[in-house]
Structure formats: structure tokens, C-alpha cells
Design a protein around this motif. Structure first.
Motif, PDB file in Angstrom:
ATOM      1  N   ALA A 226     -39.855 159.644 -28.248  1.00 39.54           N
ATOM      2  CA  ALA A 226     -38.924 159.843 -27.141  1.00 39.54           C
ATOM      3  C   ALA A 226     -37.529 159.454 -27.606  1.00 39.54           C
ATOM      4  O   ALA A 226     -37.320 158.365 -28.139  1.00 39.54           O
ATOM      5  N   ILE A 227     -36.573 160.364 -27.410  1.00 34.29           N
ATOM      6  CA  ILE A 227     -35.180 160.121 -27.767  1.00 34.29           C
ATOM      7  C   ILE A 227     -34.401 160.096 -26.466  1.00 34.29           C
ATOM      8  O   ILE A 227     -34.341 161.100 -25.742  1.00 34.29           O
ATOM      9  N   ALA A 239     -36.171 154.281 -21.140  1.00 31.04           N
ATOM     10  CA  ALA A 239     -36.447 153.749 -22.479  1.00 31.04           C
ATOM     11  C   ALA A 239     -37.316 152.500 -22.386  1.00 31.04           C
ATOM     12  O   ALA A 239     -38.271 152.323 -23.171  1.00 31.04           O
ATOM     13  N   GLY A 240     -37.008 151.642 -21.424  1.00 30.18           N
ATOM     14  CA  GLY A 240     -37.808 150.433 -21.257  1.00 30.18           C
ATOM     15  C   GLY A 240     -39.242 150.733 -20.888  1.00 30.18           C
ATOM     16  O   GLY A 240     -40.175 150.038 -21.323  1.00 30.18           O
ATOM     17  N   GLN A 241     -39.457 151.774 -20.094  1.00 30.48           N
ATOM     18  CA  GLN A 241     -40.811 152.148 -19.714  1.00 30.48           C
ATOM     19  C   GLN A 241     -41.600 152.714 -20.890  1.00 30.48           C
ATOM     20  O   GLN A 241     -42.825 152.560 -20.962  1.00 30.48           O
ATOM     21  N   MET A 242     -40.920 153.404 -21.800  1.00 30.90           N
ATOM     22  CA  MET A 242     -41.602 154.059 -22.913  1.00 30.90           C
ATOM     23  C   MET A 242     -41.882 153.112 -24.072  1.00 30.90           C
ATOM     24  O   MET A 242     -42.770 153.366 -24.881  1.00 30.90           O
ATOM     25  N   VAL A 251     -39.565 155.175 -29.773  1.00 33.09           N
ATOM     26  CA  VAL A 251     -38.404 155.447 -28.924  1.00 33.09           C
ATOM     27  C   VAL A 251     -37.143 155.260 -29.746  1.00 33.09           C
ATOM     28  O   VAL A 251     -36.942 154.209 -30.364  1.00 33.09           O
ATOM     29  N   ILE A 252     -36.289 156.273 -29.780  1.00 30.27           N
ATOM     30  CA  ILE A 252     -34.974 156.174 -30.401  1.00 30.27           C
ATOM     31  C   ILE A 252     -33.945 156.207 -29.280  1.00 30.27           C
ATOM     32  O   ILE A 252     -33.850 157.193 -28.545  1.00 30.27           O
ATOM     33  N   CYS A 303     -25.707 162.846 -31.550  1.00 32.85           N
ATOM     34  CA  CYS A 303     -26.649 161.729 -31.734  1.00 32.85           C
ATOM     35  C   CYS A 303     -28.079 162.170 -31.427  1.00 32.85           C
ATOM     36  O   CYS A 303     -29.013 161.845 -32.173  1.00 32.85           O
ATOM     37  N   ALA A 304     -28.255 162.903 -30.332  1.00 27.96           N
ATOM     38  CA  ALA A 304     -29.595 163.350 -29.944  1.00 27.96           C
ATOM     39  C   ALA A 304     -30.168 164.307 -30.976  1.00 27.96           C
ATOM     40  O   ALA A 304     -31.334 164.186 -31.382  1.00 27.96           O
TER      41      ALA A 304
END
Length: 465
Positions: A226-227, A239-242, A251-252, A303-304
Motif C-alpha cells: 500500500a502506497i 496508513a496506520g490501519q494498514m 506500507v510506503i 512520489c507515488a
């Protein structure tokens, strides 16, 4: 074409016969299903009949008797502000509702990939702003690297129209909230969340429903990587959930302004992209002179795309070279011309206040062409960047009303694109930019933001004719 699996011999209804609807009908037929089609538009129905499809009014009583599933085009509401009457009838009849994205994920591969040494990958990109540029940029980098890649979804081809991927092939999908909200199957290998700003709120019952629609790509899909853009609270929450821990490299996190700590991050600060992993900087790229990616919002897109292509094994130097050859997308910070020292930039895709604000922040000394069908919240955050604007030129049928949002800021009510470009060009001085970034939908005067942008381009071209 990707034939739809699991419906051989079944009747499947298709509502909406635009690009995605007809594509779904063709793929259903290729998989052995009988597509039963309907669209309120007679011309669309005629096209379906011309291709040999059954066309039946799905609003009639018992229309869903013997139907295994209803496939819905993305523009048709299924929940808020209220369900389309045909979708409501399907739900009342107990018929499951899906879309072409769900059919795609449920049908891709299915054992045929056992022959590959390197399994194909699917990258899915969602978010409020930047997803088209990010998707196109990922596709461009992969092609420049010699990798087999296809671009589909909201950009490029319909998802079921693409070719079955080959050895190590990559499918890049741009997915809107309309598509992620309804798809019954969402299983990308890499999922990207760019950002979240208020948009389509009536369709999703508010900002929470809008975020929930985006979040499904991650919560339902369970991507291997996940980005996630973390410049808004929703991204940080996601992001915190993943993540299982602060060092979880599945996670990036990406940012166009913040310094991020821990794990695998890609950030762009003061025009420099930096990849950091386990506390150590891996690579750095100067984005300031990349003409196809102007402004901090495009640096976030970079960035993505960088994070995705690094996840797919590409080297930083190869990615950097490809960034320099990216020309950008039409209607998204598109440099149309430079005439007598004045730049003319088409950002017709800036249909909401946040995307317009990003465009205004990317340039200095702006002659701003704005206006159209006002969205909830008006020009909102765009007003914070009026210091960059010398004067505004307001278009749209309700230009005078829209102009009230500008308050005392210098502006001219032009109504038409032709008049706005004419006045802005007459006023502009060398070193300034005439920028179309409407901060509004196009549907008061045009049938799409593309048509609006094309009109801007034509008016600019006439200046030098």
C-alpha cells in the motif's frame, strides 16, 4: 479483452451503455453469458442493438426474473442521494449489483498464470486529485524501462478491453470512488491512495462516505503493498490501519512537504524527492526542472509513481530518467503555448477548489480563468492562493454569482472562454501565466472538462494565428 468468468449460460443485466457498459457486455458475451442491456439514451441502445445485444427496458415489472447479476456504469447512483430506480428494482428482487471493475478482478488470471515465471501485477490508483497523472506516470516509467504495461480504468482503455497480460506484465488502473465503492471484487497487488479532499459528497452521503469508498480498495483488496499519501488526516489514518508496526515495509508513506520518520518513505521537499528506508536515504531526485511535473501537487504524484515502480524492482536512476521524459497529461497543468513571454496553461481538470489551489500554488503572477458550475464549498482553499493571482477572469453561465466568491480581488466577468482568453491576453505582461483552473464543474457550458480545456486551447491558438 478479458472474458468475464463465472456466468457461462447466465443472464446478466447491464445498465448504462457508455464505454464501460458496452465493454462489460462484450466481455460477458466472450465469457459465455447473455448480456441484457439498457440505457435511457436511444442512441446508446441503438449501438448495443447494432452489436447484436438484447436490449430490454429493465424498469419493467419482472425485468430481473432469471437475471444473475446487474452490472452498473459508474455514473449511475446506487445509494446516495438515492438509488436509481432500476438499481432499486434489482435490489428489491435480490439481484446482486456489481460493476466492470468487480468483473475484471474476479475474472483476471484464474489459473492461466501458472505458466508464468514472473506473475503479472495489477496497480490500482485512487484518491481525490492526481490519480490520472500518477497512473499515467507509472505507466510511462514502466514503458520507458521496457516493461510490458497497460493503462486502463478511468484513463486509457476500459478495464475489460485490455489484452490479457503476458510474462511480468503490469496493469495500471485509475479508479474513482464511484468504481471502488461498488466493485464486489478488489484485489490489486499494489494500491495507491494519493490524497483526499471534499468532492462528490452528494453521491457518497458526505466526506465519511467518500473516504469509505476510497478505503475499500485497501480494506477489501488486501494489497501486498500500500502506497499512501499522508498529507491529510485520512491518509495518516489509513496508513496506520494498514501497518503492523512502524517499520512495516508493506506500507510506503508519501508526502509532498513533510519529513516522515520510520519505515519506507518517499517525500518531496523543496523540489527534491527522497527515498528513505530503515532510516537511511536511498536516493534523491531534483524535480524542479522536470517540465511535465510542475508544482508540489505533481511532486506528490512523482512520489507515488516512484514508490510504485521501486516496489516493482526498478532502479532509482532509471525512474529519474523516465520522469524527465514525461510530457504530462492534457488538461492537467498542460503548457499550451508561450506567446510574447506569457505562458498559457490548461488545467481544466481542476474541477474543485483543492485542485485549483494546487495549480495556483504552482505558478507565479497568474491571470486566472475560473468559474463554471459551482461545487459545494465554493472556491474554498483556492482563495488562500490569490496572492499569486494578478487578476481573475470569470466564465460560466453564473459568472456574476461565482465572482462574488472573489470578493474585492481584481476580476472581470467574462462569461465565455473566448472573452476570458481575449481579456487575459490583452492584460498579461511578460513573465506572467494565463491559467485555466476553473475550481468548478464544466457542465453549465460544456459536456466535459476535456471539452472546456479544448476550447481554451483553441482560443489560445487563435492569439498567434
Amino acid at each position: 479483452m478479458i472474458p468475464v468468468r463465472g456466468f457461462d449460460g447466465a443472464n446478466v443485466a447491464v445498465l448504462g451503455l457508455g464505454r464501460s457498459g458496452l465493454s462489460a457486455a462484450r466481455a460477458l458475451r466472450a465469457g459465455g453469458a447473455e448480456a441484457i442491456c439498457w440505457d435511457d439514451n436511444q442512441a446508446a441502445r441503438d449501438r448495443a442493438v447494432g452489436e447484436g445485444f438484447i436490449v430490454t427496458d429493465l424498469s419493467k415489472n419482472d425485468a430481473f426474473q432469471g437475471v444473475a447479476r446487474l452490472i452498473v456504469s459508474p455514473g449511475i447512483p446506487h445509494l446516495y442521494p438515492e438509488p436509481n430506480r432500476i438499481i432499486a428494482a434489482a435490489q428489491a428482487a435480490g439481484v446482486p449489483v456489481d460493476n466492470d471493475i468487480g468483473l475484471f478482478f474476479a475474472s483476471l488470471g484464474l489459473g492461466e498464470w501458472d505458466q508464468f515465471d514472473v506473475t503479472p501485477k495489477v496497480v490500482a490508483v485512487t484518491g481525490s486529485n492526481g490519480k490520472s497523472t500518477t497512473s499515467a506516470l507509472i505507466h510511462h516509467i514502466l514503458c520507458e524501462a521496457g516493461r510490458e504495461a497497460q493503462l486502463a480504468g478511468n484513463i486509457g482503455r476500459g478495464v475489460l478491453d485490455i489484452d490479457p497480460p503476458g510474462e511480468g506484465g503490469v496493469i495500471v488502473l485509475e479508479l474513482s470512488s464511484y468504481q471502488t465503492e461498488l466493485a464486489r471484487s478488489l484485489t490489486p497487488d499494489i494500491a495507491v491512495f494519493t490524497n483526499l479532499t471534499p468532492d462528490h459528497l452528494d453521491r457518497h452521503g458526505g466526506i465519511g462516505g467518500y473516504f469509505a469508498a476510497k478505503r475499500r480498495l485497501f480494506a477489501e483488496g488486501g494489497p501486498d503493498r500500500a502506497i499512501i499519501g499522508v498529507d491529510e488526516i485520512e491518509g495518516r489514518f489509513l496508513a496506520g490501519q494498514m501497518m503492523e508496526s512502524s517499520g512495516d515495509e508493506r506500507v510506503i508513506r508519501i508526502s509532498a512537504g513533510q519529513k516522515l520518520n520510520g519505515g519506507w518513505t518517499v517525500t518531496a521537499r523543496k523540489g527534491f524527492l527522497a527515498e528513505t528506508r530503515k532510516g537511511r536515504q536511498i536516493a534523491s531526485i531534483d524535480l524542479r526542472e522536470i517540465s511535465g511535473l510542475p508544482g508540489s501537487h505533481n511532486h506528490q504524484n512523482a512520489c507515488a509513481a516512484y514508490a510504485v515502480t521501486r516496489s516493482l524492482g526498478l532502479a532509482p536512476r532509471l525512474i529519474e530518467d523516465a520522469l524527465h521524459s514525461f510530457a504530462g497529461l492534457p488538461h492537467r497543468s498542460q503548457l499550451v503555448a508561450e506567446i510574447d513571454g506569457v505562458k498559457y496553461v490548461n488545467d481544466s481538470k481542476a474541477t474543485n477548489a483543492d485542485s485549483a489551489a494546487k495549480a495556483l500554488a504552482a505558478f507565479g503572477k497568474i491571470r486566472w480563468i475560473c468559474g463554471g458550475l459551482e461545487k459545494e464549498g465554493g472556491i474554498g482553499g483556492a482563495a488562500q492562493h490569490l496572492d499569486n493571482v494578478v487578476k481573475s477572469y470569470v466564465i460560466g453561465r453564473e459568472a456574476a454569482t461565482f465572482a462574488l466568491l472573489l470578493k474585492d480581488h481584481p476580476h472581470s466577468i467574462c462569461t465565455t472562454m473566448a472573452e476570458a482568453v481575449k481579456q487575459a491576453a490583452a492584460d498579461a505582461q511578460p513573465g506572467e501565466t494565463v491559467l485555466l483552473a476553473p475550481a468548478a464543474a464544466s457542465f453549465d457550458q460544456y459536456n466535459s472538462f476535456e471539452t472546456r480545456g479544448d476550447d481554451f486551447i483553441q482560443q489560445v491558438q487563435r492569439l498567434s494565428a
